[in-house]
Enzyme design. Structure first.
Site, PDB file in Angstrom:
ATOM      1  N   HIS A 134     -11.784  18.807 -27.736  1.00 63.77           N
ATOM      2  CA  HIS A 134     -10.647  17.657 -27.924  1.00 63.77           C
ATOM      3  C   HIS A 134      -9.579  18.327 -28.754  1.00 63.77           C
ATOM      4  O   HIS A 134      -8.465  18.616 -28.457  1.00 63.77           O
ATOM      5  CB  HIS A 134     -11.134  16.418 -28.924  1.00 63.77           C
ATOM      6  CG  HIS A 134     -12.253  16.026 -28.279  1.00 63.77           C
ATOM      7  ND1 HIS A 134     -12.173  15.264 -27.001  1.00 63.77           N
ATOM      8  CD2 HIS A 134     -13.500  15.489 -28.861  1.00 63.77           C
ATOM      9  CE1 HIS A 134     -13.258  14.777 -26.798  1.00 63.77           C
ATOM     10  NE2 HIS A 134     -14.045  14.870 -27.623  1.00 63.77           N
TER      11      HIS A 134
ATOM     12  N   ASP B  73     -16.595  14.279 -20.443  1.00 63.28           N
ATOM     13  CA  ASP B  73     -17.222  13.536 -21.772  1.00 63.28           C
ATOM     14  C   ASP B  73     -17.917  12.520 -21.428  1.00 63.28           C
ATOM     15  O   ASP B  73     -19.101  12.464 -21.198  1.00 63.28           O
ATOM     16  CB  ASP B  73     -15.811  13.413 -22.552  1.00 63.28           C
ATOM     17  CG  ASP B  73     -16.186  13.207 -24.057  1.00 63.28           C
ATOM     18  OD1 ASP B  73     -17.224  12.987 -24.462  1.00 63.28           O
ATOM     19  OD2 ASP B  73     -15.222  13.169 -24.902  1.00 63.28           O
TER      20      ASP B  73
END
Ligand code: NGQ
Ligand code: ZN
Length: 469
Positions: A283, A334
Site C-alpha cells: 500500500h 489483496d
C-alpha cells in the site's frame, strides 16, 4: 534437457516485442533457450504453435486467500453495528467474524478456487500474505504449520507459483498493545514464528514452485524488538528471503504511528530497518514527498492493490511522484474483491487521472514506450517478480516458463498488436483476454479452462454452502 518447444509469432521479451520466437522449455520448468526470428529454424516445424501473442505471466504480489469467499459480503451499510460511518476498521470487524470459524479444509478449498481464478486471469504466481495460523480458539494445530501447508497444497493442486509469506502478528496496536480476541488465530511470539519458518523451509526448500519469505503484518502488529529478532532469525535461514509488510494504508494508522513514535510509518521503517530490494511495502498510500523519494531510492517494491484500496477507502498512492523517482511497484489483488490484473492496472491509472484531471499519467518510468498499458504491464511484472523472490517475470533463459497467451479473437482486441494490444487489454479488456496459461512449463489453462477447475469448484461450492448456511 529440453522437454518441449513452443513457437510464437509474437512475444514480449525483456527488450520488447519479438517475432517468430522459438522457446525451448527444460524439464525442470524453466526456459532453456529462446530464439527470435526463428521461422526458418528446423525445430520450428515441430514446435507447438501457440494461438496468440505471448506475455510474461503477471505476479500477484499480495493475497489473503480466505478473503475471496467474502467478496460481496461486506458492502452493506452499518454492517459492523457501526452507528457512525463504515470504514476500513468496520470492514475489518466483519472480516474477523468471517475468518473466526474457517476450518483447514475450507481454507484450502477457498485458496484453490482463488488460484484457479488467478491463473485464468493471467496471474502465474502469488505472494500469499498468510496470517491465519491457529484454530478458532487460538491454539496451534497438531501440526503447527497446518494452515500454511493448506495454502501450499492449494498452490500445488492448481499449479500457481507460490511465495508463501507467513505473517508475524504479535500485538493489537502500535507499541505492543495487546491483541483482541478477533486476532487470536494470528498470534506468535518471535520463537514460535521462527519455528514455523524453519519447518516450512525444511519441507519446501528446493521446490522451484515455492519460496518461503516472511511478513511482519504491519507496524501495528509487531514491536521494534520483535521485528529485529525475527528478521535476524530469518537472515540466518536465508538472507535473501522476501520481506513484506502492510504500511501507511489508512490515515488513522499514520496518526497512531505518530502518536507512538513521532514519526510516520514509512519514515519509521526507513529510519529503523535496512529497507532494500528484498522488501515489499504493501500500500504505502500515505507518504510525504520526502518519504516517497526516500522509499524509491531503497529499491524496495511498493505493493499496490488498487481495487482493494478503492473498496476499503484507503486513498490515492502518489504514483506519478514515485515513478518519477524510479520507484519499483507491483500489483496484488489483496482482498480479492476483483481477481484481474487488467482491472488492477486500469484502476491504478484511472485513480491518477481522476485525481489530477489529466490523461496518460503513468507511462513515465524510463520505459521507451509511450503506451500506458504496456508501461504498466511491464513495470508490474518486473516489480512483482522482484517482490516474490523467484526467477519469474521475464521470458528469458534461466527464468521459469510462466507465460500467458492472449486471445486476440476477443472483439476488444481484434486488429491490435504489440503495445497497442496491451493498451486494449488494460483499458478495454473486460472480457478476460487470456486464452492459455503455462506455469513452470506446464499448460494449466487452455482455451480459458483450467485443468482442475471442475474438481476445485465442486469443493468450493460445498464450502460456500457451509459458510452461508
Ligand atoms: C489484512 N488488509 O490483513 O487482511 C488487512 C486488514 C489490518 C488490508 N490491509 C487488517 N487490505 O490491516 O489490520
Ligand atoms: Zn493485505
Amino acid at each position: 534437457m529440453t522437454a518441449h518447444t513452443l513457437f510464437a509469432e509474437s512475444a514480449l521479451l525483456p527488450d520488447g516485442w519479438a517475432s517468430d520466437v522459438l522457446f525451448e522449455i527444460a524439464s525442470d520448468g524453466s526456459i532453456a533457450a529462446l530464439l527470435p526470428d526463428a521461422a526458418g529454424h528446423p525445430e520450428a516445424a515441430y514446435a507447438h504453435r501457440v494461438a496468440g501473442p505471448v506475455l510474461p505471466g503477471m505476479p500477484n504480489l499480495h493475497s489473503h486467500a480466505f478473503q475471496r469467499a467474502m467478496a460481496g459480503l461486506t458492502e452493506q451499510r452499518g454492517q459492523a453495528g457501526s452507528a457512525g460511518e463504515d470504514s476500513f476498521w468496520t470492514w475489518r470487524q466483519v472480516m474477523y467474524g468471517f475468518v473466526g470459524q474457517l476450518t483447514p479444509d475450507q481454507v484450502q478449498a477457498i485458496a484453490a478456487q482463488l488460484y484457479v481464478e488467478m491463473l485464468k486471469a493471467g496471474y502465474t504466481a502469488v505472494g500469499e500474505f498468510h496470517y491465519l495460523h491457529h484454530d478458532p480458539e487460538g491454539r496451534p494445530y497438531a501440526d503447527f504449520a497446518e494452515l500454511s501447508e493448506r495454502i501450499i497444497t492449494a498452490a500445488q493442486v492448481t499449479g500457481i507459483g507460490l511465495t508463501h509469506l507467513p505473517v508475524l502478528y504479535g500485538y493489537g496496536g502500535f507499541g505492543g498493545q495487546p491483541a483482541g480476541t478477533g486476532q487470536r488465530r494470528f498470534l506468535h511470539d518471535a520463537n514460535g514464528f521462527l519455528r514455523l519458518i524453519n519447518r516450512l523451509l525444511q519441507r519446501h526448500d528446493g521446490n522451484p514452485q515455492v519460496r518461503i519469505g516472511m511478513a511482519p503484518h504491519s507496524l501495528r502488529a509487531v514491536t521494534a524488538e520483535m521485528l529485529k529478532e525475527t528478521l535476524h532469525g530469518l537472515d540466518e535461514f536465508d538472507d535473501e528471503a522476501p520481506i513484506h509488510i502492510h504500511i501507511a494504508e489508512q490515515v488513522k494508522e499514520v496518526e497512531d504511528c505518530r502518536a507512538w513514535s513521532h514519526q510516520r510509518p514509512v519514515e519509521w521503517l526507513l529510519n529503523n530497518q535496512a529497507v532494500n530490494g528484498r522488501w515489499c511495502l504493501v500500500h504505502a498510500t500515505h507518504m510525504t514527498e520526502g518519504e516517497t523519494a526516500r522509499l524509491a531510492r531503497t529499491g524496495a517494491v511498493v505493493g499496490l492493490c488498487p481495487t482493494t484500496e478503492g473498496n476499503l477507502g484507503d486513498g490515492f498512492f502518489q504514483a506519478p511522484e514515485f515513478l518519477r523517482q524510479r520507484g519499483v511497484f507491483g500489483i496484488g489483488s489483496d482482498s480479492h474483491i476483483s481477481v484481474s490484473p487488467v482491472e488492477e492496472l486500469r484502476w491504478l491509472e484511472y485513480g491518477q487521472r481522476l485525481l489530477y484531471r489529466r490523461r496518460n499519467m503513468l507511462a513515465v518510468n524510463g520505459n521507451a514506450s509511450p503506451s500506458v498499458g504496456a508501461a504498466l504491464y511491464r513495470a508490474a511484472v518486473a516489480g512483482g517478480a522482484q517482490a516474490l523472490g523467484r526467477p519469474i517475470g521475464q521470458l528469458a533463459p534461466g527464468h521459469r516458463a510462466d507465460l500467458v497467451v492472449v486471445d486476440t479473437e476477443k472483439p476488444a482486441l481484434l486488429g491490435k498488436a504489440g503495445d497497442v494490444l496491451l493498451d486494449a487489454m488494460v483499458f478495454a479488456g473486460n472480457e478476460n483476454p487470456v486464452r492459455d496459461v503455462m506455469v513452470g512449463g506446464k499448460w494449466l489453462v487452455t482455451e480459458g479452462h483450467h485443468v482442475a477447475e471442475h474438481a476445485v469448484l465442486a469443493r468450493y461450492r460445498a464450502t460456500l454452502a457451509q459458510l452461508m448456511a
